[in-house]
Motif scaffolding. Sequence first.
Motif, PDB file in Angstrom:
ATOM      1  N   UNK A  33      29.583  33.119  41.842  1.00 53.69           N
ATOM      2  CA  UNK A  33      30.456  33.560  40.930  1.00 53.69           C
ATOM      3  C   UNK A  33      29.754  35.171  40.498  1.00 53.69           C
ATOM      4  N   UNK A  34      30.333  36.263  40.671  1.00 52.29           N
ATOM      5  CA  UNK A  34      29.919  37.614  40.621  1.00 52.29           C
ATOM      6  C   UNK A  34      30.708  38.652  39.607  1.00 52.29           C
ATOM      7  N   UNK A  35      29.970  39.127  38.657  1.00 49.04           N
ATOM      8  CA  UNK A  35      30.699  40.067  37.589  1.00 49.04           C
ATOM      9  C   UNK A  35      30.422  41.368  37.974  1.00 49.04           C
ATOM     10  N   UNK A  36      31.228  42.191  38.330  1.00 48.98           N
ATOM     11  CA  UNK A  36      31.108  43.535  38.988  1.00 48.98           C
ATOM     12  C   UNK A  36      30.677  44.492  38.061  1.00 48.98           C
ATOM     13  N   UNK A  37      30.660  44.294  36.504  1.00 53.74           N
ATOM     14  CA  UNK A  37      30.320  45.082  35.505  1.00 53.74           C
ATOM     15  C   UNK A  37      28.983  44.860  35.131  1.00 53.74           C
ATOM     16  N   UNK A  65      40.897  32.070  41.865  1.00 53.96           N
ATOM     17  CA  UNK A  65      41.730  32.980  40.853  1.00 53.96           C
ATOM     18  C   UNK A  65      41.291  32.772  39.377  1.00 53.96           C
ATOM     19  N   UNK A  66      40.052  31.829  39.136  1.00 51.22           N
ATOM     20  CA  UNK A  66      39.598  31.699  37.965  1.00 51.22           C
ATOM     21  C   UNK A  66      38.294  32.794  38.076  1.00 51.22           C
ATOM     22  N   UNK A  67      38.010  33.560  38.997  1.00 50.07           N
ATOM     23  CA  UNK A  67      36.722  34.101  39.137  1.00 50.07           C
ATOM     24  C   UNK A  67      37.130  35.647  39.111  1.00 50.07           C
ATOM     25  N   UNK A  68      36.058  36.206  38.215  1.00 47.29           N
ATOM     26  CA  UNK A  68      36.253  37.824  38.351  1.00 47.29           C
ATOM     27  C   UNK A  68      35.707  38.288  39.702  1.00 47.29           C
ATOM     28  N   UNK A  69      35.023  37.761  40.247  1.00 45.26           N
ATOM     29  CA  UNK A  69      34.240  38.315  41.493  1.00 45.26           C
ATOM     30  C   UNK A  69      33.578  37.280  42.112  1.00 45.26           C
ATOM     31  N   UNK A  70      33.135  37.494  43.531  1.00 41.78           N
ATOM     32  CA  UNK A  70      32.317  36.450  44.297  1.00 41.78           C
ATOM     33  C   UNK A  70      31.475  37.306  45.119  1.00 41.78           C
ATOM     34  N   UNK A  71      30.406  36.737  45.197  1.00 40.11           N
ATOM     35  CA  UNK A  71      29.511  37.352  46.242  1.00 40.11           C
ATOM     36  C   UNK A  71      29.072  36.207  47.349  1.00 40.11           C
ATOM     37  N   UNK A  72      28.921  36.536  48.595  1.00 37.96           N
ATOM     38  CA  UNK A  72      28.616  35.579  49.593  1.00 37.96           C
ATOM     39  C   UNK A  72      27.192  36.238  50.195  1.00 37.96           C
ATOM     40  N   UNK A  73      26.387  35.103  50.252  1.00 43.50           N
ATOM     41  CA  UNK A  73      25.077  35.465  51.031  1.00 43.50           C
ATOM     42  C   UNK A  73      24.853  34.645  52.323  1.00 43.50           C
ATOM     43  N   UNK A  85      30.618  41.399  48.678  1.00 42.36           N
ATOM     44  CA  UNK A  85      31.248  41.101  47.593  1.00 42.36           C
ATOM     45  C   UNK A  85      32.885  41.364  47.713  1.00 42.36           C
ATOM     46  N   UNK A  86      33.366  40.362  46.512  1.00 43.44           N
ATOM     47  CA  UNK A  86      34.973  40.468  46.379  1.00 43.44           C
ATOM     48  C   UNK A  86      35.185  40.641  44.922  1.00 43.44           C
ATOM     49  N   UNK A  87      36.090  41.479  44.374  1.00 41.82           N
ATOM     50  CA  UNK A  87      36.162  41.710  43.062  1.00 41.82           C
ATOM     51  C   UNK A  87      37.685  41.268  43.075  1.00 41.82           C
ATOM     52  N   UNK A 121      36.689  54.221  51.751  1.00 37.80           N
ATOM     53  CA  UNK A 121      36.455  54.534  50.200  1.00 37.80           C
ATOM     54  C   UNK A 121      37.237  53.449  49.424  1.00 37.80           C
ATOM     55  N   UNK A 122      38.507  53.352  49.718  1.00 36.28           N
ATOM     56  CA  UNK A 122      39.216  52.104  49.108  1.00 36.28           C
ATOM     57  C   UNK A 122      38.558  50.798  49.110  1.00 36.28           C
ATOM     58  N   UNK A 123      38.129  50.568  50.281  1.00 37.36           N
ATOM     59  CA  UNK A 123      37.303  49.169  50.195  1.00 37.36           C
ATOM     60  C   UNK A 123      36.114  49.137  49.468  1.00 37.36           C
ATOM     61  N   UNK A 124      35.437  50.340  49.234  1.00 42.24           N
ATOM     62  CA  UNK A 124      34.259  50.238  48.503  1.00 42.24           C
ATOM     63  C   UNK A 124      34.795  50.362  46.696  1.00 42.24           C
ATOM     64  N   UNK A 125      35.777  51.003  46.546  1.00 42.68           N
ATOM     65  CA  UNK A 125      36.163  50.926  45.179  1.00 42.68           C
ATOM     66  C   UNK A 125      36.601  49.619  44.575  1.00 42.68           C
ATOM     67  N   UNK A 126      37.419  49.016  45.636  1.00 47.06           N
ATOM     68  CA  UNK A 126      38.175  47.668  45.159  1.00 47.06           C
ATOM     69  C   UNK A 126      37.260  46.430  45.494  1.00 47.06           C
TER      70      UNK A 126
END
Length: 401
Positions: A33-37, A65-73, A85-87, A121-126
Amino acid sequence: MIKLSFQIRCDINQNKIFINCNDILKADIYFYEWNSITNNLSLLYNTISYFDNNEMWYSTTKNLNELKGLKIEILYNDIKIKEEFFNFKTINNQKIKKQIIVAHSKTGIGDNLAATPIIKKLSEIYNQKLILLTYIPSAFINNPYLEEIIPIQSNLETLLSKYSTDEYHINNIFDIMNTNWRMVDHKQLCAYNVGFQLRQDELDMQFYPDTYEPIENLPERFICINPSETEPERTWGYKNWQKFIDLIQEHIPVVAIGKETYLDPNLTKKFSNIQIKNGLNLLNHPSQNTLSQAYHIINKSETFVTMNNGLYILALCNTENHITELSTSWNTHYYRIRKGLENYNLDYVRGTCHAECLANPNLNVDIIGSIEILKSGNCYLGKPYNCHPTPEQVYESVKNN
């Protein structure tokens, strides 16, 4: 040896994560679980996977849908070989919509490649991979910023109906309404369509080719040419190409690439039927009939000699390619900027006329009283395309490169 490549996508509606590897591989996968902030991470789940070149799916201990973001390694022999990373939500817990790109250029390879900077750029922003609808899917193969590439045939409205919900945001690019597209930066045009402008260091285009397939008798050292025939102002013609080949092949082999392409009822791109004594004529040959093969051949050449066309834009996608561009009555200034530098790794060979009448706003007003786009197929200054360089000029440029 195969270069490892992973395709990862998240489907919030199905609550599934899909991963595909292009090789047979045993790997450890960690889901956080990942928080982008705050960039905080909390391990959700880890597993060992045996990839066999097929897509596999996973779920975690929490619904996506409960997560703010997701990181996969992904780790191989305890070495991290992939992370992504997914936001999903904003800091106010609002859902971040899935971004859809619709590329409205129906015929131009170059037009579509001009969309790659804004896609990146859009992919990196979002922090998400995008879904792309396009008439030319071959321009976007293997693009790491895309989750899915959907070909448009005659079914655009049907395709768009699937994404006309609150889950998605549709970005229409290459909207050239009321634009003289010969006078604007196509890469920035795509950015403006989305709503902002790209920085100078964000304008390099990208193409991600398939693996090179060896071509029999391809010389070790050679120059590559593209004797394309399209609108008159962008066609050098058989006599010029043949004269140049006769001069330069005394010093280095010549390899010709290109194929006949039907674009629309008014335009079929052909090529000059040149003869090569020292080198290889691959015009319409199956070994070079994909963008990937053309990309690799250009990359292997000492220089790529061409006018402004689709393969010219393809060559610009690799900053290591040296290009010898033959000028026309169009203005290619914006395309000739790579790594923030005009004419980076490029020789721009010009004829005696520098007016660029098809992209000159002053001449537009003199000719038709406005800056509306002028029709192709005419030299509006009454000259026999003196904007084109001579074979001797191009020979000297290439020989001295």
